[in-house]
Scaffold this motif. Structure first.
Motif, short mmCIF file in Angstrom:
data_model
loop_
_atom_site.label_atom_id
_atom_site.label_comp_id
_atom_site.label_asym_id
_atom_site.label_seq_id
_atom_site.Cartn_x
_atom_site.Cartn_y
_atom_site.Cartn_z
N GLU A 49 -13.91 10.87 -8.24
CA GLU A 49 -13.19 10.28 -9.37
C GLU A 49 -12.62 8.90 -9.06
O GLU A 49 -11.40 8.69 -9.08
N PRO A 50 -13.50 7.92 -8.76
CA PRO A 50 -12.98 6.58 -8.43
C PRO A 50 -12.08 6.01 -9.52
O PRO A 50 -11.10 5.32 -9.23
N GLU A 51 -12.40 6.34 -10.77
CA GLU A 51 -11.63 5.78 -11.88
C GLU A 51 -10.24 6.42 -11.99
O GLU A 51 -9.26 5.75 -12.26
N VAL A 52 -10.16 7.72 -11.74
CA VAL A 52 -8.86 8.39 -11.78
C VAL A 52 -8.00 7.89 -10.62
O VAL A 52 -6.82 7.55 -10.78
N PHE A 53 -8.62 7.85 -9.46
CA PHE A 53 -7.93 7.36 -8.24
C PHE A 53 -7.30 5.99 -8.51
O PHE A 53 -6.13 5.76 -8.23
N ALA A 54 -8.10 5.09 -9.08
CA ALA A 54 -7.61 3.72 -9.29
C ALA A 54 -6.55 3.65 -10.38
O ALA A 54 -5.51 3.01 -10.21
N PHE A 55 -6.79 4.31 -11.50
CA PHE A 55 -5.82 4.17 -12.60
C PHE A 55 -4.50 4.86 -12.30
O PHE A 55 -3.43 4.34 -12.61
N ARG A 56 -4.55 6.03 -11.68
CA ARG A 56 -3.29 6.71 -11.37
C ARG A 56 -2.47 5.92 -10.34
O ARG A 56 -1.25 5.85 -10.44
N GLY A 57 -3.15 5.36 -9.35
CA GLY A 57 -2.44 4.69 -8.26
C GLY A 57 -2.09 3.24 -8.53
O GLY A 57 -1.09 2.74 -8.03
N TRP A 58 -2.91 2.55 -9.34
CA TRP A 58 -2.72 1.10 -9.47
C TRP A 58 -2.44 0.65 -10.91
O TRP A 58 -2.13 -0.50 -11.14
N SER A 59 -2.61 1.56 -11.89
CA SER A 59 -2.33 1.15 -13.27
C SER A 59 -1.13 1.92 -13.80
O SER A 59 -0.12 1.34 -14.19
N GLU A 60 -1.20 3.26 -13.74
CA GLU A 60 -0.04 4.06 -14.17
C GLU A 60 1.05 4.06 -13.11
O GLU A 60 2.22 4.31 -13.42
N GLY A 61 0.66 3.90 -11.87
CA GLY A 61 1.64 3.84 -10.77
C GLY A 61 2.29 5.17 -10.45
O GLY A 61 3.38 5.21 -9.89
N ILE A 62 1.60 6.26 -10.75
CA ILE A 62 2.23 7.58 -10.47
C ILE A 62 1.67 8.23 -9.19
O ILE A 62 2.09 9.32 -8.83
N TRP A 63 0.70 7.61 -8.59
CA TRP A 63 0.17 8.05 -7.30
C TRP A 63 0.32 6.88 -6.32
O TRP A 63 0.48 5.73 -6.75
N PRO A 64 0.23 7.15 -5.01
CA PRO A 64 0.31 6.02 -4.09
C PRO A 64 -0.84 5.05 -4.35
O PRO A 64 -1.94 5.50 -4.68
N PRO A 65 -0.62 3.74 -4.26
CA PRO A 65 0.61 3.07 -3.77
C PRO A 65 1.59 2.71 -4.88
O PRO A 65 2.44 1.85 -4.66
N ALA A 66 1.52 3.40 -6.02
CA ALA A 66 2.49 3.22 -7.10
C ALA A 66 2.57 1.78 -7.63
O ALA A 66 3.64 1.21 -7.80
N VAL A 67 1.41 1.21 -7.90
CA VAL A 67 1.32 -0.15 -8.45
C VAL A 67 1.05 -0.02 -9.95
O VAL A 67 0.41 0.94 -10.39
N ARG A 68 1.52 -1.00 -10.71
CA ARG A 68 1.20 -1.00 -12.15
C ARG A 68 0.60 -2.35 -12.51
O ARG A 68 1.31 -3.28 -12.89
#
Ligand code: IFM
Length: 445
Positions: free
Chosen positions: A162-181
């Protein structure tokens, strides 16, 4: 009227799955473990900790799966355990995974092995993580190591989950590491994961020449894509429609197209897009790993842009339960012209109220897609065990087997849905016996 029996092709893979960090316990050397120590980031405040103690109990767990008629199992190799510092491989961890593969073999379970399932060694996270191009090189080196070391035990390789989930959760929504938005940074991460997939595809074919299951093919390489259906909540609303269109394009279609054409073309309005041609990505797919759970209704200009369809049945995480969507997702996946393996599908349902009938409906939906000509090779239910559901902590219970996380021993309890799935796996299809197990209950397709 008795329901018609539906059988699957000979050799169909039936099993369940998990990922290392979600089940093993004690994975202290990755970015998720560190993230879990931050107050407030995990629902319920409880990190992965000992998880399911699968690191210790794997053999018993595989025995449960085998007794239920499974013939395959999906798992991931924990990069931070195998390579705790750059280029240094841990002999104990290597020996452990050899023991895991030999246990799977003893229990007659074909391993489907994921090489990146969300977690990263701390040294990767601290040297730029997936925003850094160097991570692609590091990942490729790790994959080469795994191919050489475990190629004799593994044929089915899944590069990235799930590259897309990995990226959006971590770098767009910021709810997974590294918590970026930041959507621009999220697109960079997807592009690097896709490049990593292409490089891993070539590396696995170059390094793994050992045919573990004797079917004449040494390596079958795919990736796992979370394919969610995106529909406008208000079909009449131009902004809902536009947003659903753009989200579907970046989340689903652009990711899929990249592995066929070797062209990465990711864009989100207002963000810095990524366009890149990568020869190693072109045609880099032997099978499409489909993770399917739900559909999102898209609501524009709202702080909660994805909601369940009003009135639809929902799982414990609030996701719409829509089994018919699996048929549609398989049809969409089949457009890439490769065999499809359902690498994840399931229901967060602690009480097992919906799951038994849902499994039947999902499997029937998959059967319908096969009837429409798609080459589906197997179905891996998510998950064998309740496990650590990332930022939702221990709230989302997906297991065919419940796990008691309040007991240090982590005892497993067989849910009725495990029996339903066992009947399907043993019969290689949905029979009257399966319908009897759900007592005629149905969930709307
Ligand atoms: O538990 C996750 C898994 O790690 C990735 N796909 C979705 C599952 C349920 O959320």
């Amino acid at each position: 009227m008795a329901a018609e029996a539906r059988f699957f092709p000979a050799g169909f893979l039936w099993g369940a799955g998990g990922s290392a960090h979600q089940v093993e316990g004690g994975n202290r050397r990755n970015d998720w473990w560190r993230f879990e120590q931050v107050p407030g980031v995990i629902q319920g405040g409880r990190g992965s900790g000992d998880a399911c103690r699968h690191w210790v109990l794997f053999d018993q767990d595989f025995a449960l799966a085998a007794a239920d008629g499974h013939n395959a199992h999906r798992l991931s190799l924990e990069w931070s355990r195998l390579e705790p510092s750059p280029g240094q491989f841990d002999g104990g961890a290597v020996a452990h995974y050899h023991a895991v593969f030999s246990s799977l073999r003893r229990h007659g379970l074909t391993p489907i092995v994921t090489l990146h399932h969300f977690t990263n060694p701390l040294w990767i996270a601290d040297s730029g993580g997936w925003e850094a191009r160097g991570t692609v090189d590091r990942f490729e080196a790790f994959v080469r190591f795994c191919a050489r070391e475990f190629g004799g035990e593994v044929d089915w390789w899944c590069t990235v989950n799930e590259p897309e989930v990995f990226a959006f959760r971590g770098w767009s929504e910021g709810i997974w590491p590294p918590a970026v938005r930041d959507n621009s940074r999220a697109l960079t991460v997807i592009a690097h994961q896709l490049e990593a997939h292409g490089r891993a595809y070539r590396a696995l074919h170059a390094e793994d020449h050992a045919d573990a299951d004797g079917d004449g093919v040494a390596a079958r390489v795919g990736f796992a894509k979370h394919r969610v259906q995106l529909d406008p909540l208000r079909a009449w609303h131009p902004l809902d429609r536009l947003q659903a269109y753009f989200e579907d394009r970046v989340f689903n279609r652009a990711v899929e197209q990249s592995v066929v054409e070797g062209e990465i073309d990711l864009s989100i309005p207002g963000a810095r897009g990524v366009r890149r041609t990568l020869s190693e990505l072109k045609g880099a797919l032997d099978w499409y790993g489909l993770n399917y759970y739900t559909r999102w209704m898209v609501r524009s200009l709202s702080p909660e842009p994805h909601v369940a369809r009003p009135g639809a049945p929902r799982n414990d995480l609030g996701w719409e339960l829509w089994p018919g969507g699996l048929e549609q997702a398989i049809m969409a996946a089949s457009r890439l012209g490769k065999p499809v393996l359902v690498t994840e599908n399931g229901v967060a349902d602690a009480s097992d109220r919906l799951r038994p009938a849902a499994i039947v409906a999902f499997v029937e939906a998959m059967h319908a897609a096969i009837g429409r000509g798609v080459d589906v090779r197997g179905y891996l239910h998510w998950s064998l065990l309740d496990n650590f559901e990332w930022a939702d902590g221990y709230h989302g219970r997906f297991g065919l087997y419940a796990v008691d996380f309040d007991s240090t021993e982590r005892p497993r309890t067989r849910r009725p849905s495990a029996e339903v799935f066992a009947r399907i796996a043993r019969a290689n299809g949905v029979t009257a016996d399966v319908h009897a197990a759900v007592d005629g209950a149905r969930v709307p397709r």
